[in-house]
Structures are given as C-alpha cells and as structure tokens.
Design a protein around this motif. Structure first.
Motif, PDB file in Angstrom:
ATOM      1  N   GLU A   1     -37.765  23.351  22.637  1.00 37.01           N
ATOM      2  CA  GLU A   1     -38.231  22.052  22.671  1.00 37.01           C
ATOM      3  C   GLU A   1     -37.906  21.157  21.473  1.00 37.01           C
ATOM      4  OE1 GLU A   1     -41.859  21.391  25.186  1.00 37.01           O
ATOM      5  OE2 GLU A   1     -41.026  22.666  26.681  1.00 37.01           O
ATOM      6  N   TYR A   2     -37.513  19.966  21.557  1.00 36.66           N
ATOM      7  CA  TYR A   2     -37.136  19.082  20.557  1.00 36.66           C
ATOM      8  C   TYR A   2     -37.878  17.661  20.868  1.00 36.66           C
ATOM      9  CZ  TYR A   2     -34.269  15.905  17.906  1.00 36.66           C
ATOM     10  OH  TYR A   2     -33.612  14.903  16.870  1.00 36.66           O
ATOM     11  N   ASN A   3     -38.340  17.085  19.892  1.00 37.07           N
ATOM     12  CA  ASN A   3     -39.075  15.802  19.893  1.00 37.07           C
ATOM     13  C   ASN A   3     -39.025  14.877  18.688  1.00 37.07           C
ATOM     14  OD1 ASN A   3     -40.763  13.772  21.316  1.00 37.07           O
ATOM     15  ND2 ASN A   3     -42.492  14.886  20.196  1.00 37.07           N
TER      16      ASN A   3
ATOM     17  N   ARG B   1     -43.204   7.126  23.003  1.00 37.09           N
ATOM     18  CA  ARG B   1     -43.223   8.450  23.341  1.00 37.09           C
ATOM     19  C   ARG B   1     -42.674   8.706  24.809  1.00 37.09           C
ATOM     20  NH1 ARG B   1     -47.293  11.087  19.888  1.00 37.09           N
ATOM     21  NH2 ARG B   1     -47.947   9.401  18.539  1.00 37.09           N
ATOM     22  N   ASP B   2     -41.997  10.035  24.866  1.00 32.81           N
ATOM     23  CA  ASP B   2     -41.432  10.355  26.228  1.00 32.81           C
ATOM     24  C   ASP B   2     -42.544  10.146  27.285  1.00 32.81           C
ATOM     25  OD1 ASP B   2     -38.901  10.900  25.181  1.00 32.81           O
ATOM     26  OD2 ASP B   2     -39.464  13.193  25.286  1.00 32.81           O
TER      27      ASP B   2
ATOM     28  N   LYS C   1     -40.724  10.220  30.905  1.00 36.17           N
ATOM     29  CA  LYS C   1     -39.069  10.697  31.151  1.00 36.17           C
ATOM     30  C   LYS C   1     -39.004  11.418  29.746  1.00 36.17           C
ATOM     31  CE  LYS C   1     -37.317   7.421  34.507  1.00 36.17           C
ATOM     32  NZ  LYS C   1     -36.188   6.722  34.993  1.00 36.17           N
ATOM     33  N   LEU C   2     -38.297  12.754  29.893  1.00 34.47           N
ATOM     34  CA  LEU C   2     -37.710  13.263  28.611  1.00 34.47           C
ATOM     35  C   LEU C   2     -36.540  12.457  28.178  1.00 34.47           C
ATOM     36  CD1 LEU C   2     -37.843  15.583  26.671  1.00 34.47           C
ATOM     37  CD2 LEU C   2     -36.320  16.962  28.303  1.00 34.47           C
TER      38      LEU C   2
ATOM     39  N   GLY D   1     -32.960  11.464  27.274  1.00 30.68           N
ATOM     40  CA  GLY D   1     -31.523  12.212  27.367  1.00 30.68           C
ATOM     41  C   GLY D   1     -31.263  12.992  26.202  1.00 30.68           C
ATOM     42  N   ARG D   2     -31.260  12.280  24.967  1.00 30.01           N
ATOM     43  CA  ARG D   2     -30.706  12.942  23.799  1.00 30.01           C
ATOM     44  C   ARG D   2     -31.724  14.078  23.598  1.00 30.01           C
ATOM     45  NH1 ARG D   2     -32.450  12.420  18.839  1.00 30.01           N
ATOM     46  NH2 ARG D   2     -30.946  12.651  17.216  1.00 30.01           N
TER      47      ARG D   2
ATOM     48  N   ALA E   1     -33.220  16.062  25.574  1.00 31.63           N
ATOM     49  CA  ALA E   1     -32.828  17.013  26.429  1.00 31.63           C
ATOM     50  C   ALA E   1     -31.541  17.656  26.147  1.00 31.63           C
ATOM     51  CB  ALA E   1     -32.761  16.309  28.144  1.00 31.63           C
ATOM     52  N   GLU E   2     -30.421  16.995  25.803  1.00 34.62           N
ATOM     53  CA  GLU E   2     -29.314  17.621  25.276  1.00 34.62           C
ATOM     54  C   GLU E   2     -29.509  18.330  23.954  1.00 34.62           C
ATOM     55  OE1 GLU E   2     -25.752  14.721  25.111  1.00 34.62           O
ATOM     56  OE2 GLU E   2     -25.564  15.438  23.330  1.00 34.62           O
TER      57      GLU E   2
ATOM     58  N   ARG F   1     -31.516  21.748  24.536  1.00 36.34           N
ATOM     59  CA  ARG F   1     -30.612  22.729  25.177  1.00 36.34           C
ATOM     60  C   ARG F   1     -29.658  23.507  24.225  1.00 36.34           C
ATOM     61  NH1 ARG F   1     -29.633  22.909  30.947  1.00 36.34           N
ATOM     62  NH2 ARG F   1     -27.304  22.835  30.546  1.00 36.34           N
TER      63      ARG F   1
ATOM     64  N   GLN G   1     -19.890  20.835  19.158  1.00 37.68           N
ATOM     65  CA  GLN G   1     -19.750  19.772  19.793  1.00 37.68           C
ATOM     66  C   GLN G   1     -19.302  18.488  19.179  1.00 37.68           C
ATOM     67  OE1 GLN G   1     -23.965  18.766  20.665  1.00 37.68           O
ATOM     68  NE2 GLN G   1     -23.927  19.943  22.756  1.00 37.68           N
TER      69      GLN G   1
END
Lengths: 240, 240, 240, 240, 240, 240
Positions: C62-64, C76-77, C82-83, C85-86, C88-89, C92, C201
C-alpha cells in the motif's frame, strides 16, 4: 398516430439473441426497438447466508446502464459511491419477477445471478430486462439440467413484461423514450402465459389514473405480453 | 504452435464497428478475437476545475468489465464500494494515451469522456480499449468539426496498442487469455504510426525479462501495431 | 546543467535508514534527495482467500502520501472515500515488483504487508518506495529466518528502481519534482542486479518517445540502478 | 378470522398525532395499529440543480427504520455504507406519490423534505408513511400560506394509501406483519379521494395473482382508503 | 435568571417512559425538557471477534439524530456516506460509560446493542442518551435474568449524566440549546450513585476554565446527577 | 517503580523538531519517549461554507496512524471506507483545543489545516499531537505575520497537553503503552500556561474515579504541562 407510426396497441420489434456471450450459463441480447439490454444468468454453487442449510436456491438480479446508453452521459455508480435509486428499484423488480415463476426449493442450494446491462436506452429498459432475463434464466436452468445438476425444471410459468402508459390522454403500449418522457401515467406489467399478474407498477405521473383507464391499460398490456411470450417461445424453439 | 494455431507474431482478427450506439458522439464495438469492448466518446462542454479559464480541453477515460465478461462472474465495483485497482490502472493508461496524441490546447474548453466497457474478455482488453477508443475519439472530434465547434483537428498522430508477452520462453504477440494466464512476462505497447512510443508497460511476472527478449518484444509489438493502424485507417476510410 | 547542478546521468544522494521504527519486522526511511518515504514490512500469518491451502505466500503493498508531503496539501483518501487513482497504480507496481523477485512458494502461507508512506515528495516517490521496500522486505525475511519460521531465503534477486525522463529534449536520470513537472516523457524502471527488467513504465507525456531516446533512457536507468543496488548492499552489509 | 380478530376488509385503528415535534414545519406520528412512523415535512428555500430557474418546486422523501423497530435489530445503513434497497424503493414511492397530488409549479422554487422514520414496524410501514406524510406536507404548505410565502394551495387531491394482500387464499386489507410474512401476494395502493389511482405496486410473492383476485384487491383497497381519508380530514378539521 | 426561568442549579423536568417499544429487550423514551431520545437495548447472542472464546460480554452504542430533530434539517449520514464526527464521539462515550458500570465478564458471551435516536434536540442529548440507555440496559439485563440466561446482575453501580456549563460567566446545570449555543465552556459528567466519576468531558469553548469554575461545575453536576439517579430509581421501582 | 524506571510524576523525554518538512507552513516531529508524531500546519486562503463572509478564520485538524505505528498492523481507513472512530474523536479534540487558544476573528478568512500523523505509537499520541500541533500552528502564524498577511498574533495562550492515569491504583503521568493498556482510569488534560483548563477527558475504564484521585490527577497533570510548556518555549526561543 404515434411518433414512430405505430398504432396505440402495437409493440415495437422484439429481437432476442441467445448465447450472446461465451462465458455465462445463459446470455441474451434483447432489443425492444432501439432499447438494447445484455442479460446474463450465471450459476454460483452457494446461497446467501439466510438460506444456508435450507435446501432452497435463490435468484438475484443487478441492473445497470452503461454511461453512453442515454442522450446524456450517465455517471457511473462507483463515481458517486452510490447505487442509483432507480437501478435499486428496478433490480429488485427483476429479481422478484424471476423468483415468482421459479420453485426455488427445486433449484437446490445455488444462486443464479442475473445481470442486466443496458447498452442503449429508448424506453422500457426494465421490461426488456425482465423479458430477456427470463430467457437467460431458462438457458442457465437448461445448462443445469443438461449437466445433470438438476433433475426437474423449477420454472413454473412462461412470462414476459411490457410497459403501457397514457400519452396525450390515450393509452399506448411499449412506450419509447419520446413517449415515456411526456406520459401522464405509466405502468409496467409482468404476467404469466396464463394471463395472471406477477407484478404491476402503476404511477400517475402528471395526474391520477381513472378506473376506466386502468382497465384499458391492463387489457392492452395483457395482449402485448401474450405476443411477446410467443416470440420468447419461438426463440426457445418451443411450441407456441 | 499457439493455442489457436496462430504464429508467434500473428495478431488475432481485429474488427471495428463504428457508430455502434445511437447517442454518443463516437461509439465503437472493437473485437480482438473474442475480446469485445464497447468504446464511446462523449463531448461535454466543460472542463475539470484545474483547467477552468485555461482555454485547454481534457480527455478522460473510464474502464469497466461487465459481470459476465469472464469465466467467473465479476462483482460490480458498486457492490464493494471500490473502484477495482486494475480498472483504475487501466483507465489512467487509456486516458494518458489518448491525451498524448491530442493537442489539448486546440480542443477548446471541453472534456471528451471515453468509456470502455468490456462485454467479453479474452486477453488484451486494455489494448483493445485504447485502439477502439482512438476511433471513438476520432469520431467525436469529427462531430465537433462538422458542427463547426472546432476548426482544426487536434489529433496529431494515428496510434494503436497491442500486447506482447513471453509464453513458454517464446515471445508472442496479442495474447489471448489462455496464453496470458501462463505468461512469464507481459507487455503492453502503445505506439504512433511513426513508430514512436506513447506508453510501454512491461512486467516480468514469473521472472525478469532479459535485454534480448525486450528487444524481440518491442520489435514484435511494432510490427503488430503497424498492422492494426492500417485496419483503423481502413475503417476510417483514410489512405493507408 | 540541471536545476540542482547534477549531470544528466547523476542520481541524487540516496540514504537508507534501517530499523527506523520499533514495531514492524522491517522498516526503512529512504531518501532520494528531498524525497522521503517510510517503508515498512509486516508479516501476517495468513494469506488472501485465493491462496488458502496452496502452501504459497503473498506480498502486497500500500502506498500513501501524507497531506503535507507536497507544496499543496493533499486531501486524505478517507475524506473523499476513494483511494487516489495514482496511489492505486503505484501500490500495484510496488507489490508486483517485490513479488517478482521472491519465490512465493518458499515463503510459506503468510503475507508480507508493505506500507510506503511518503512524508516528503520531490519526484521519484514510486521508485524510492520500491527501493526502500526491498530493504524492508529483506529485513522481514531475515526476521523469519532468524525466528526459524523460514529455512531458505525466498528472495532471488537484488533489485532497485529509478526514474528517467526527457527534459528540454535531453535524457536525465532521477528527476526531482521541478524536472518531472516539465518532462516531455518519463519512465520508471525496476531492474535486477543482473540487469534484467522487472518493470518498465514509460509514458510520452508531451510527445511520443523515439526509439533512439528509448535506448538512451534504458541505458541511463541501468547504470543508475546498478549504483543504487550497491548502496542497498552496503546498507545490508553484503559484499558488493 | 384474522390473527387480531379483524374482518378481512377491516383496517386497523389509524391514529394521527399532528405537531408531534417542535422544529419541523409539519410533523406527525402516524399509527396503523402497532406500526408507528414519525413523518416530518421541512421547507428549504432552494431546489435541486435540474429545477434551478424553472420557477417550480420539488418534494423529496427519505425513509428509514430505527434499529429497534423490528423483532430483529436492523443494522444502520451507515454501518454498511449503503442505503438499504428496500428503503430506496419506498422513499421513491413516497416522493412520487406526494408530488403527484401537488402542482409543483405552484410551490415556488423551494423543496419540501419529507422524512419518514419508522420507530415500530408491524406491517404497512410504507402506506403509513405515505398517509402520514400527506398530513405533514399539508401542514408545511399551511405554514407557507400563513407566512404569506404561498398564495394558493398547490395540493390538488386528498389522498391516502393502504396495503392489501392474499393470505391463505383470501384477500385481506391492511396486513399486519404476521399476515404479511405469509402472504401469497401483496399490493400497495395509493389513491385520491376521487377514487383514482396514484400508485399501484402489486407483487405475486408465492404465486401469480388472477384477474378475479386483482379486482377484489382493488375494490377492498378503495374502500379502506376512503375510510382513511375521512380520518385524515377529521384530523385536519376539514369537512368530510 | 435563565431563559426558561430555572435557577442556575436547577435541572429540567426529566421524564422516563419504560417499555416504549414492543420488540427491544429494553426501550425507553427519555426527556430532559424538550430533548427527547429513544434508547433501546437489544441482546445479541454473540460477541465481536476480539472477545470470542473469552467468556466475556460486550456493550456497544450507536447514536443518531433524526433529520427533523433540530431547527435546521440534518442530512442523514448515509447521504454523505460518513458517520457524523460528533455522533462518533458521542456513541463512543455512551458505550464506554455503560461498560464501565457493568462487569462484562459476568454478562456471558453476548453483546448488548444500545441505540440512541434523538427525535428532538434541545441541548444535553448525549447526557439524556446515557441516562436513558442505563434504564434500557437495566431492563435488558432484567430480561436476561428472568429468562434465566443470567444468574447474577452484572451492573455494579447506578449512574446518570448531566451537562453543566458557563453561560454569561455563571455556572449553570442542564443547559438547553439556547444556553448551550452561547456557553463559554461546557462539560458533561457521568457519575455513579456513590459520587465517583465515570466520565468527564470538559471544553473551554470561548475561553479556558479556571480551577475555581471547574470546582463549581463539578459540584453542581454532582448534585444534579444525584437527583436524576433518584428519578431513575423511582422509574425502576427501587428504593432510593 | 514504573516500567521504564520513571517516578509517578515524571514525564518522558519530550523532543520537538521544528521545520521537519519543507513544504508546510509549520511542521514538527514531536516525540514523547517512543511516541512520534508528525504535525503540520498548512494555511489555505478560504474558509468552510458556514464562515464565508464572516471575516473569521478556522482551524481544523486531522489525525491518523500509519499502519506500522503499532505492534499490530493497523488497516488504513480507506480500506474500510470509514474514518476510525477513535481518530474521529481525537481529531475533534485537537481542533477544539487549538481553536480555543486562538482568536479566530483575528485570523482573517483563512483556514489552518493541522495534520497529525502518528508514525510510532507508545501511549499519549493525542496529547503529543496537541502539543506538537501547537508549535506547527505557531510557525504557520509566524509565516502569516512575516508575509504581512496578519498584523497581530491571534494566539492568546501558550498551551500543552499530557495524559495521566491510575495504574495499579497509583496516579501516574504520561503513560506509555504498557501502562496505558492496564490503566484503571485515564485522563487527558489540555491546559494553558496560566493553569486554566482547555479540555479534560477523563474515563474510568475499569472502575469509577474517586474525587480524591481526581484531585491528584489534575494536580499531576498541571505540573507536567507546565514543564512541557517550558520545553515548547525553549524550542520557540521564547523567554520562559
């Protein structure tokens, strides 16, 4: 005369494409004129918590519109983090309708998931969803019978659905969007081949519906549903 | 020989149906073999907050799979109240790719909404989404030009996307699901007609990718993309 | 010359503080210049549902970003429900990278949770997260080995990550925020000590990337990663 | 004979307490036997986005059950982060019903918020909610007229609602929970004082409803609604 | 003199209606003047995960305001998808207070769910909730004892709660809304019949509270709580 | 003697690192022994809706724990889609405390966002957050004054916070986690340099707190806060 030259008691062309997708146990593209809905039926070998150990099965439905299905882009539910209220109402209706023609105790402890995804909306998406899902359900049941997971067909009645409404003070059947948006009243009827009612949802939008109108609408919907059930039976290659 | 008798450098049949739906400004059904995605492009005459007053436009994409698109039913995002992580990643990729071939400052202060809804998934859904969305975007831009809302075409490059991967230690192009699920490595490439890179996403799933393999994969993807761009141009009735 | 006087192929100072926190099995403060990320690795003695009974382990990330990590406060999310989008990417990417150097079947049925919390962001937070998480993972694995919960080290390759990009038409390595925000193209590379690719990427932001540029960027990233892996090995007190 | 000794066409005692709370513009405690619902109507001097500048008003409803309203504790919606599907369906019904007896163009650009909170549920909560909300709406409109914010009463028809159903193959009116839970079919009818239909929702739960039964149910509901409207008018101190 | 003619140390009329609802094991309507809260206690024969196998029980509370409870309509939590922060704080206070007078190890592995729903708010809703929930809890415990599910009463102390505050530089007890909204400081005190503190929450809103004031407020709250406990004991038909 | 050899009235080493991060207007790493919290203060030139046009400013706080801050990994709020109840309670406390020492009408129509992110938790995280945030707020205010956006310092009082509790029947100050987890009662006190109370939150966890104990705890907390305020003033280079 109506917008698209139909008579008041005339339904649009109904097209049903079976086996529309390769993975689901039943899958259908149903078209009521320009209204197009993908209906799938997927068998899952478990039941919701409240049915565990009951020996009984379950049928549940979900309904959704693609963002490009309407003239105005529809925001996805997940963007708002809320299931659209109209979708919630419709998917409950679809589920109830399918369950009411099925003997759930003969389905075994399994769930059939019905998914109705509207790819183009031109009025009557909920009745197209019910009519198409019935075929998808039928095919999923056939799969279970062919796979010898079921001995007896739990479906009791053939059924279909249609919308009727009062437009310019005249009763009409199978309203397209242009008619629906100016209807005084509209009604969705789900009925068995025997002419018995599974669901009625009638709403006086602009004014209440008189008893005389109610009788006209019920009669008109019955005639239309009998025609649609014949189309379903042809698609299923059953005797009409 | 491959699962479906293709050669390693052979793509599946790519079919593009334009004007698939009646409401969106651009709408496409794209098929890479059994993978089928509905791509729509809808123009909205406003921009996100951060672009207000900039004179610049925006392109944003959303990606979703229908529940029946896979062998196993996929739960809807709204049921879990979370956008699927994979969908989040893919829709960011689709949006970036389309923006990078478009001069946003020539689009005017408007947003083009791209929606990719996968109705059947057999590998390569993200590259099919990019390839199909490009056509939908092209048609939405044509609509704007025909409606005299735009004078100049802001699209700078033709582009398409393809997947490549290493399966059984051999590089292969346009993996179907059966290949993808056992791939050692996979890579998605988005490229212009000029052979320049818009996006590369390479992942060593089971083991890292050697430099030699990387070169093979890049070459293979380039050849495939050139073929796919020719198919796009035929569909758009442009000179190849 | 670059903003901070570095040469194009020169990375920023990389600092890695091991055992940064007292509770996690592995914890690191990693700094790439002014970019600072806390990376932790926590062992949990169970696996996700899809791995139960497989004998195999899992690594998830997990990244924050902390609200004050950027020039502008980041909501904050949880406020948006919502998490990002960036995020989430990125998470992963971090998870895939760590899994791809680890033999999960040798990890036993346990999960290693990786958490990357960016306390200050100055470009390259995702590559710093991967590079730092590798050390945290290494320490968590060492803990398992020391506790005799593991016999064999499931990590197969040393690895690190770096960003490269094209700024003012020149390829550069390890972009700081000021460079990143005006980059024509940027690329994140994750590579093993052997020089093989774990992840690439690449994105052409302002224009596509030519093949010549791609070759330059790949070479530049390789050299940088080899330096960073040496720093990691010093920190781990391993022979370089 | 019925569970609580009523005749088949006999409604339970209906009690309506006006001005139940001190803050809302209209507030009612309505009781259908042991079913108890607090209905409030609150005026807000603005309209939803889609009505801005239209000169037209809006009526919207929300429905909720307190956790202790049933034999089994009902989890709050916020705990599951989802509006209960049944509540979504009911609150749409309440809102539609009230809007259909009101000339929204005569309401002015303001919203009347209707809130129905069920404190005890013993069958018929949705029809009690409609019947009670009508009184709360009436009082909120009276407040607007007394405050000289409205000149003309926009309510066109008196109306009420009742449930009917088939239990043990007999049609019955105003089902309590014990009856409702074993009903073969149930139906909710909303009707004007003139005997016209505002809403019908009929469901064949255990089997479809025949036309004969449908006629019986409609007649029975009409008679009951006429009685309930008399009770409403007494409470409002109007001539019956 | 105070707004409603009370003396500074005078509480409002406290009314407690037991057995207010028919389904919950304990249910109370409590009124502190115009503040009205429905408090219910429902026994569930299981415990949260962290207590499974411990032999110990649990008491948990939820607090909510109806939309019409205040002068301004309060949006429902589910509309915003967030539990109101103030509600979160209050329900934690209610739960802690009830647990602290109960020997949870004597409750058996069961949970008592406390629900406090404010139907009208005129200051002091949290202390009314605690005071009323105590009676609901008492009745749920009595049910368990009468049903022979419990042998011994796990409640150790009688308790109640009251608010105090500084208004116009004078200490006052049991603030109504008009007083609360202009209070310099406010404090909520939960206390046992023995005069010991279960909870104190003191806040200097407009300015800090001096030690002298603190002493006055603590004394005033003690006297008030002793009176309220007498009312509770009368309602429970216990000797005072 | 205590776990870490401290005397009952002895606080842990308090360390405050100012200017800990480069972007926020105020940023602090505060340590109470092993408890470590990053506190930032960020100025935003707008106010919440309810203050627009009031000329008054606002201070709001958010509190969060990193997943690796505790012995057991803490799931992120976004994973559960819910703000942790304890965090909700704490961030309200932090916000109230800072607002109560600040003359908001002198702050101008701007918001100061306080973020407290706990990177390591060993008891007392809420009081460390308040104490550290005060310094971050002070620095953000200084920035506003230096930038000539404010003429007058709106902060009225120096303040700090500490926890006290009853462990093994003895009152103790500044509880570490090992003590906190077995405390009979605990209390958090926020106080000005003048010895007046801003907030008291006292909870009898295992049993009620007697008046004698309450007096001891209040005295002990006062002495501790006076020491901590001296440390704050040294860090701020103010006369003590």
């Amino acid at each position: 005369m109506r917008f698209d030259k139909r008579k008041n008691d005339e339904i649009r062309t109904v097209r049903i494409t079976r086996n529309y997708l390769k993975y689901p146990h039943g899958s259908v593209l149903i078209e009521f004129g320009d209204t197009k809905v993908i209906c799938t039926a997927i068998v899952e070998e478990k039941v919701p918590q409240f049915l565990k150990g009951s020996g009984q099965g379950w049928i549940t439905a979900e309904y959704n519109m693609l963002p490009g299905a309407n003239a105005q882009r529809k925001q996805r539910d997940i963007t708002k983090l809320k299931l659209d209220g109209r979708s919630a109402e419709i998917q409950r209706l679809v589920g109830r309708s399918l369950r009411s023609v099925t003997q759930l105790e003969k389905l075994g402890e399994r769930t059939i998931w019905i998914d109705c995804d509207v790819i183009q909306a031109d009025g009557g998406t909920r009745v197209a969803s019910i009519t198409g899902s019935y075929i998808a359900l039928y095919d999923a049941i056939s799969y279970l019978i062919n796979a010898e997971l079921l001995k007896e067909n739990p479906i009791q009645y053939h059924m279909a659905a249609v919308s009727v409404g009062i437009v310019d003070n005249e009763p009409m059947v199978d309203l397209c969007y242009a008619e629906d948006s100016k209807a005084i009243a509209d009604m969705n009827v789900v009925m068995t081949e025997q002419g018995n009612y599974i669901e009625i949802q009638a709403t006086g939008e602009a004014r209440p519906i008189t008893e005389v109108e109610m009788d006209q609408l019920l009669l008109m919907s019955k005639n239309a549903i009998m025609q649609i059930i014949q189309i379903q039976k042809q698609v299923l290659e059953l005797k009409s």
